[in-house]
Design a protein around this motif. Sequence first.
Motif, short mmCIF file in Angstrom:
data_model
loop_
_atom_site.label_atom_id
_atom_site.label_comp_id
_atom_site.label_asym_id
_atom_site.label_seq_id
_atom_site.Cartn_x
_atom_site.Cartn_y
_atom_site.Cartn_z
N ASP A 93 -12.85 -8.64 -5.66
CA ASP A 93 -12.84 -7.22 -5.28
C ASP A 93 -12.66 -7.17 -3.76
OD1 ASP A 93 -13.36 -4.64 -4.55
OD2 ASP A 93 -15.17 -4.43 -5.78
N MET A 94 -11.52 -6.66 -3.32
CA MET A 94 -11.19 -6.74 -1.89
C MET A 94 -12.05 -5.82 -1.03
SD MET A 94 -9.19 -9.20 -1.78
CE MET A 94 -8.42 -9.26 -0.17
N ALA A 95 -12.76 -4.88 -1.64
CA ALA A 95 -13.66 -4.04 -0.85
C ALA A 95 -14.93 -4.80 -0.49
CB ALA A 95 -14.00 -2.78 -1.64
N LYS A 96 -15.27 -5.79 -1.31
CA LYS A 96 -16.54 -6.50 -1.09
C LYS A 96 -16.36 -7.99 -0.80
CE LYS A 96 -18.82 -3.43 -4.40
NZ LYS A 96 -19.04 -3.31 -5.83
N GLU A 97 -15.30 -8.58 -1.34
CA GLU A 97 -15.18 -10.04 -1.24
C GLU A 97 -13.85 -10.47 -0.62
OE1 GLU A 97 -17.17 -11.48 -5.33
OE2 GLU A 97 -15.49 -10.12 -5.59
N SER A 98 -13.35 -9.66 0.29
CA SER A 98 -12.01 -9.95 0.82
C SER A 98 -11.94 -11.31 1.51
CB SER A 98 -11.57 -8.85 1.79
OG SER A 98 -12.41 -8.81 2.91
N LYS A 99 -13.05 -11.72 2.15
CA LYS A 99 -13.02 -12.99 2.87
C LYS A 99 -12.95 -14.19 1.93
CE LYS A 99 -12.74 -11.03 6.67
NZ LYS A 99 -11.45 -11.08 7.36
N ALA A 155 4.93 6.95 2.55
CA ALA A 155 4.72 7.09 1.10
C ALA A 155 3.38 6.51 0.67
CB ALA A 155 5.85 6.40 0.34
N GLY A 156 2.82 5.63 1.51
CA GLY A 156 1.53 5.03 1.16
C GLY A 156 1.60 3.52 0.95
N LYS A 157 2.78 2.93 1.23
CA LYS A 157 2.95 1.48 1.01
C LYS A 157 1.98 0.67 1.87
CE LYS A 157 7.23 1.02 2.38
NZ LYS A 157 7.75 2.29 2.88
N THR A 158 2.01 0.98 3.20
CA THR A 158 1.19 0.19 4.13
C THR A 158 -0.29 0.36 3.83
OG1 THR A 158 2.90 0.48 5.76
CG2 THR A 158 0.77 -0.24 6.59
N THR A 159 -0.69 1.59 3.50
CA THR A 159 -2.11 1.83 3.17
C THR A 159 -2.48 1.02 1.92
OG1 THR A 159 -1.92 4.03 4.10
CG2 THR A 159 -3.83 3.63 2.71
N ALA A 160 -1.58 1.01 0.94
CA ALA A 160 -1.86 0.26 -0.29
C ALA A 160 -2.03 -1.23 0.03
CB ALA A 160 -0.73 0.46 -1.29
N VAL A 161 -1.18 -1.75 0.92
CA VAL A 161 -1.28 -3.16 1.29
C VAL A 161 -2.59 -3.41 2.05
CG1 VAL A 161 -0.26 -4.98 2.72
CG2 VAL A 161 1.20 -3.60 1.24
N LYS A 162 -2.97 -2.46 2.93
CA LYS A 162 -4.23 -2.61 3.66
C LYS A 162 -5.42 -2.65 2.70
CE LYS A 162 -3.24 -0.83 8.27
NZ LYS A 162 -3.56 0.17 9.28
N LEU A 163 -5.34 -1.84 1.65
CA LEU A 163 -6.42 -1.83 0.66
C LEU A 163 -6.46 -3.15 -0.10
CD1 LEU A 163 -5.78 1.80 -0.62
CD2 LEU A 163 -7.90 1.03 0.43
N LEU A 164 -5.27 -3.69 -0.37
CA LEU A 164 -5.21 -4.93 -1.14
C LEU A 164 -5.53 -6.17 -0.31
CD1 LEU A 164 -2.10 -4.01 -3.27
CD2 LEU A 164 -4.34 -4.64 -4.19
N THR A 165 -5.46 -6.02 1.01
CA THR A 165 -5.80 -7.17 1.87
C THR A 165 -7.20 -7.02 2.47
OG1 THR A 165 -4.57 -6.09 3.66
CG2 THR A 165 -3.44 -7.84 2.48
N GLY A 166 -7.91 -5.99 2.06
CA GLY A 166 -9.29 -5.82 2.50
C GLY A 166 -9.44 -5.17 3.86
N GLN A 167 -8.33 -4.67 4.43
CA GLN A 167 -8.44 -4.02 5.74
C GLN A 167 -9.04 -2.62 5.60
OE1 GLN A 167 -4.91 -4.74 8.45
NE2 GLN A 167 -4.07 -5.50 6.54
N LEU A 168 -8.86 -2.02 4.44
CA LEU A 168 -9.45 -0.71 4.16
C LEU A 168 -10.20 -0.80 2.83
CD1 LEU A 168 -6.45 1.70 4.96
CD2 LEU A 168 -8.50 1.38 6.35
N LEU A 213 -15.42 0.08 18.31
CA LEU A 213 -14.23 -0.78 18.31
C LEU A 213 -13.89 -1.25 16.89
CD1 LEU A 213 -12.11 -1.97 20.16
CD2 LEU A 213 -13.59 -3.91 20.57
N ARG A 214 -14.93 -1.53 16.11
CA ARG A 214 -14.69 -1.99 14.74
C ARG A 214 -13.96 -0.90 13.94
NH1 ARG A 214 -19.68 -4.27 11.51
NH2 ARG A 214 -19.02 -6.30 12.20
N ARG A 215 -14.32 0.34 14.18
CA ARG A 215 -13.63 1.45 13.51
C ARG A 215 -12.16 1.48 13.90
NH1 ARG A 215 -16.82 5.79 11.54
NH2 ARG A 215 -15.17 7.24 12.05
N LYS A 216 -11.89 1.18 15.17
CA LYS A 216 -10.50 1.20 15.65
C LYS A 216 -9.70 0.02 15.10
CE LYS A 216 -10.71 4.88 18.10
NZ LYS A 216 -9.83 6.04 17.96
N TYR A 217 -10.37 -1.05 14.77
CA TYR A 217 -9.68 -2.22 14.19
C TYR A 217 -9.09 -1.90 12.82
CZ TYR A 217 -11.13 -5.63 17.73
OH TYR A 217 -11.29 -6.36 18.89
N GLN A 218 -9.61 -0.83 12.19
CA GLN A 218 -9.06 -0.45 10.89
C GLN A 218 -7.86 0.44 11.10
OE1 GLN A 218 -12.44 1.15 8.83
NE2 GLN A 218 -13.22 -0.86 8.32
#
Lengths: 283, 348
Positions: free
Chosen positions: A67-73, A41-54, B343-348
């Motif tokens: 802003d998790m796209a730029k300052e996730s760390k 449904a998109g739950k995991t992707t949404a969480v990845k976006l909110l945790t800065g993984q995507l 590899l960095r791409r795969k980490y996503q």
Amino acid sequence: MEAAIVADHVVFAYGDLVAVNDVTFEVKRGEVLGFLGPNGAGKTTAVKLLTGQLKPKSGIARVLGFDMAKESKKAAAKIGVCFEEKNLYPRMTGRGNLEFFAKLFGVKIDAEAILERVGLGGKGDERVENYSKGMRQRLMIARSLVNSPDVFFLDEPTDGLDPVSSENIRKIIREEKERGASVLLTTHSMVEADKLSDRVAFINDGRIVALDTPENLKLKYGKRSVKVRPKGRREGEELELPLDDPRTPDKIKAILEKGDFDTIHTSEATLEEIFIKVTGRGL
Amino acid sequence: MTALIRKDFSELFKNRLSLVVTILVVVMIPTYYALMPSKVEETLVLGVSAPGLEGAFAQLGASSTALQIRSYNGTNVLRDAVEKGDVSAGIELAPDFVQRLLLGDKPEVNMIFSSVVPREARDSISALMEELSFILAGRKLPVTLETEILGEDLAGKQIAFRDQAKPMWLTLVLMVELISLSFLIVEEKQTGAIHAILVTPTTSAQVFAAKTIVGTTLASVEGMLVLTLMGQLPTNALALLLTVLVGALLATGFAFLVSAPAKDIMSSFSWMMLIYIAMLIPPVTVIYPAASSPVIKVLPSYYLADNFNKILNQGLGLRDIGGNLTILAALDVVVLLAGVTVLRRKYQ
């Protein structure tokens, strides 16, 4: 005060497949938001976006104002994540796992106290590869606690746990909420979401299709009725009296006066029924 | 980052497969090297069964340092000696050999060779026998032979095969270490542990830096250990250390590259095999230079093997390998960047 978690018209696609489509919601400080939806449904992707993984294609995902796209760390130090996959280091001990992650967060911890809290007291020196599925799940929760986060992303936190352990984990989530932490709880379990969440969001095909308190959702989508099972009838043979019918109060009064019933109770829709009603599909 | 480095080292040593491979390489290559002949056999040993001519042959053998003659009494004994490898070839002369030779007949000479003697050796032994026949018949060769050696005369100091193969052993040691690092990376991908790390304040740059340090250190230490056990370290130690370091960095880059498409340990192994096959071609061409082609220079391991050959077999130093080191360092950067990117791409 800004909400702890903010998704503002967030869009993300894997190639042509839009996984998160214009999703907007927020989780206030000290609030638990149940994030419900079927697989894909998109739950995991949404969480990845909110945790800065995507990074979103458009829109903004913010946590604690960052802003998790730029300052996730910058936000990461105050975020605790419990993944659905048991992504622990199996050759390390339980304590080793917690201490390693504590070092990554730059914090000192009392590993035994955290292990004790999740019901793994005395098991910290065993290798994780020797842990049962339930023990690993409890260690996942323990790991999300090491940095005393202000925001939790918990994906199926009671997966694989027995009822007693599940209740213990729910207790921990409530304690963290009382401490002021915000929780985005991703789950398939409507019962769990109902028990823990201040509000729930239904996500389907990448879109949020409903978002409100469980009570409001039940009122909005559920039937308002009273179910009465007269004496001698079996379960499932109840009379259903709609609350919006002006004759219902008199009928209930008559039944109560006669005492000719085995059970009488209000009839509320479950979250699952509401989900099916809203999305046209089950979880 | 210290926590990441300690964790990576600890995980590598807890992985039995990685540990076994590492120990095997460190133990087996120096052992194999020690067991192989350290000198090239430059003396030709001939067995002769020539009744009545033993003295003449013994005199012939004594007059040359490159030729050793052993006398055998009878055909069967001579055949046994050839079969056992005691002599390179056997020459059997009939008892009336000299008589018939003097009478102008063409007496038969039976040449006995083991099946492992190469054709060129057979031809040269046959030519030698023809020359001997002239001498035994009391004639002189109709020509005067003059020998000229171009460059250093390596007679008596030929490079043994085990030493020619040193560039191959060392390239193998460094490349084998990519197994350990690749297994670690693939396992972290497979379990998802890497995602857990990347949602902490740790950056992916720190993750890659830690893995580069761990992979390069491990391969370098292993390379230097093997060199020490092979007794090679005193030879241009600094040049060797630098070559091993850039080689180890190359192996680390390849570990990143093969780990990116790999879904599990087995698929990582398959990708590694491709790298091994490609990277071990240049060291083989160092052993057999005639087989080499300029195309081989596109493979980074050419510069690695060539350096090892120059330092260990030709006694050259840092100044002579500088060009190779620079090219190799540049190729390291390319391979590492490519590895990190995919590899960095795969980490996503």
